[in-house]
Design an enzyme around this catalytic site. Structure first.
Site, PDB file in Angstrom:
ATOM      1  N   HIS A  29      -5.981   4.448   4.966  1.00 11.06           N
ATOM      2  CA  HIS A  29      -5.225   5.307   5.883  1.00 11.06           C
ATOM      3  C   HIS A  29      -4.838   4.527   7.141  1.00 11.06           C
ATOM      4  O   HIS A  29      -3.720   4.632   7.639  1.00 11.06           O
ATOM      5  CB  HIS A  29      -6.075   6.502   6.332  1.00 11.06           C
ATOM      6  N   ASP A 142      -1.406   5.763  -4.421  1.00 10.17           N
ATOM      7  CA  ASP A 142      -0.967   6.949  -5.150  1.00 10.17           C
ATOM      8  C   ASP A 142       0.484   6.715  -5.572  1.00 10.17           C
ATOM      9  O   ASP A 142       1.423   7.293  -5.020  1.00 10.17           O
ATOM     10  CB  ASP A 142      -1.100   8.182  -4.255  1.00 10.17           C
ATOM     11  N   VAL A 168      -5.026  -0.835  -0.040  1.00 12.66           N
ATOM     12  CA  VAL A 168      -6.091  -1.580   0.634  1.00 12.66           C
ATOM     13  C   VAL A 168      -7.355  -1.468  -0.221  1.00 12.66           C
ATOM     14  O   VAL A 168      -7.716  -0.372  -0.674  1.00 12.66           O
ATOM     15  CB  VAL A 168      -6.345  -1.022   2.053  1.00 12.66           C
ATOM     16  N   SER A 178     -11.101   8.245  -0.160  1.00 11.64           N
ATOM     17  CA  SER A 178     -12.083   9.173   0.428  1.00 11.64           C
ATOM     18  C   SER A 178     -13.088   9.595  -0.635  1.00 11.64           C
ATOM     19  O   SER A 178     -14.252   9.871  -0.342  1.00 11.64           O
ATOM     20  CB  SER A 178     -11.378  10.410   0.984  1.00 11.64           C
TER      21      SER A 178
HETATM   22  P1  AMP Z   1      -5.182  11.072   1.177  1.00 11.23           P
HETATM   23  O1  AMP Z   1      -5.924  11.327   2.459  1.00 11.23           O
HETATM   24  O2  AMP Z   1      -6.051  10.610   0.059  1.00 11.23           O
HETATM   25  O3  AMP Z   1      -4.260  12.197   0.813  1.00 11.23           O
HETATM   26  O4  AMP Z   1      -4.246   9.825   1.470  1.00 11.23           O
HETATM   27  C1  AMP Z   1      -3.323   9.847   2.521  1.00 11.23           C
HETATM   28  C2  AMP Z   1      -2.396   8.669   2.391  1.00 11.23           C
HETATM   29  O5  AMP Z   1      -3.139   7.459   2.436  1.00 11.23           O
HETATM   30  C3  AMP Z   1      -1.617   8.659   1.067  1.00 11.23           C
HETATM   31  O6  AMP Z   1      -0.293   8.236   1.317  1.00 11.23           O
HETATM   32  C4  AMP Z   1      -2.381   7.649   0.252  1.00 11.23           C
HETATM   33  O7  AMP Z   1      -1.579   7.006  -0.729  1.00 11.23           O
HETATM   34  C5  AMP Z   1      -2.792   6.662   1.325  1.00 11.23           C
HETATM   35  N1  AMP Z   1      -3.952   5.885   0.869  1.00 11.23           N
HETATM   36  C6  AMP Z   1      -5.119   6.353   0.373  1.00 11.23           C
HETATM   37  N2  AMP Z   1      -5.918   5.331   0.003  1.00 11.23           N
HETATM   38  C7  AMP Z   1      -5.243   4.194   0.266  1.00 11.23           C
HETATM   39  C8  AMP Z   1      -5.523   2.800   0.102  1.00 11.23           C
HETATM   40  N3  AMP Z   1      -6.664   2.372  -0.412  1.00 11.23           N
HETATM   41  N4  AMP Z   1      -4.577   1.914   0.480  1.00 11.23           N
HETATM   42  C9  AMP Z   1      -3.395   2.327   1.008  1.00 11.23           C
HETATM   43  N5  AMP Z   1      -3.077   3.620   1.190  1.00 11.23           N
HETATM   44  C10 AMP Z   1      -3.977   4.548   0.825  1.00 11.23           C
END
Ligand code: AMP
Length: 286
Positions: A29, A142, A168, A178
């Site tokens: 994030h 994603d 990442v 998460s």
């Molecule tokens: P989430 O909180 O899981 O809905 O993720 C929020 C945003 O962070 C989304 O656009 C995800 O694709 C991105 N995201 C989650 N994990 C990663 C990661 N490891 N590397 C890059 N972006 C991420």
């Protein structure tokens, strides 16, 4: 409209960047927040565990929530607004309007999690309407979601540019998520097999393997050799249409996987032929 939303509206003469999240923030994030900070005058991070994108029996109730910790982290990044609305504000009584990107939403994650992307595209539409960002940041982690959001923005003419940033990973290769918080120490040790399997397929592709079926088998066999892992799906598909590919050519191709470790379901992906379209970076659409 909440007072935060109203304040954001008054920023419309400056460049606004939006990073939508469900909180429990990690380096993945934060990489999006950093890029938003670099590109925009005003950075808005939304933190909202969106009920409509979880199916019955999924982890909505248990999804990790720690707004205090998230707020502390975001303060270090000079974020201007943390938008963490209560569910009743986002979905008022009688809410009955949903946004669906047809086709793309039914495959892969959509097939395993019916209704998931309808929830995602609905909440993202609401956030775009409230915040009106110039740039909106998502992760390649994603990959299908990124594709669907780009289609949503194009089809419904949302006035924002979608920026997709690379996945990442921890040093082990495990994609940050998460949901990694749910893993037992043993499962956490086992989970990097996902990345290793994807890397092995990528290597095979570099060595000339062009069969989608055989690449799928390479990934599946390696993951299944890990007793704690249970494969949900492995798929080799066209990176733009998500149609299953068997004979690979020089088009960008995506290998996507979903794997259970106990009750925890993790996803990851890798892009082949990404030299033409650099993996995850700069493929904005407006
Ligand atoms: P989430 O909180 O899981 O809905 O993720 C929020 C945003 O962070 C989304 O656009 C995800 O694709 C991105 N995201 C989650 N994990 C990663 C990661 N490891 N590397 C890059 N972006 C991420």
């Amino acid at each position: 409209m909440s007072s935060v939303a109203r304040k954001i509206r008054r920023e419309q003469d400056r460049t606004i960047g939006l990073v939508p999240t469900m909180g429990a923030l990690h380096e993945g994030h934060l990489s999006l927040v950093r890029e938003a900070r670099r590109m925009c005058d005003v950075v808005v991070v939304s933190v909202f565990v969106n009920p409509t994108q979880f199916g019955p029996g999924e982890d909505f109730e248990h999804y990790p929530r720690d707004l205090t910790k998230d707020t502390a982290l975001l303060t270090d990044y000079n974020v201007d607004y943390i938008f963490a609305p209560p569910a009743e504000e986002v979905y008022p009584r009688g809410f009955s309007t949903y946004v669906t990107v047809e086709g793309l939403s039914d495959q892969l994650e959509g097939a395993s999690r019916p209704g998931h992307f309808r929830g995602v595209t609905t909440i993202v539409s609401i956030l775009l309407n409230v915040v009106r960002p110039d740039f909106t940041f998502f992760g390649q982690k994603d990959a299908q979601q990124a594709l669907i959001i780009k289609r949503l923005v194009r089809d419904l003419a949302f006035d924002t540019e979608i920026i997709i940033l690379p996945t990442v990973r921890e040093d082990s290769g495990l994609a940050m998520s998460s949901r990694n918080l749910y893993l037992s120490p043993e499962e956490r040790q086992a989970a990097p097999v996902i990345h290793h399997a994807l890397a092995k397929a990528k290597e095979a592709f570099k060595d000339g393997e062009r069969s989608g079926h055989r690449l799928t088998e390479i990934v599946r066999t390696m993951i299944e050799a890990e007793p704690r892992a249970r494969v949900d799906y492995v798929n080799v598909s066209d990176a733009e249409t998500l149609e299953k590919t068997d004979k690979l050519d020089d088009r960008p191709t995506l290998i996507t996987v979903a794997v259970f470790f106990g009750k925890t379901r993790l996803i990851d992906n890798t892009m082949l032929n990404s030299a033409k379209k650099k993996e995850g970076v700069g493929n904005g659409s407006r």
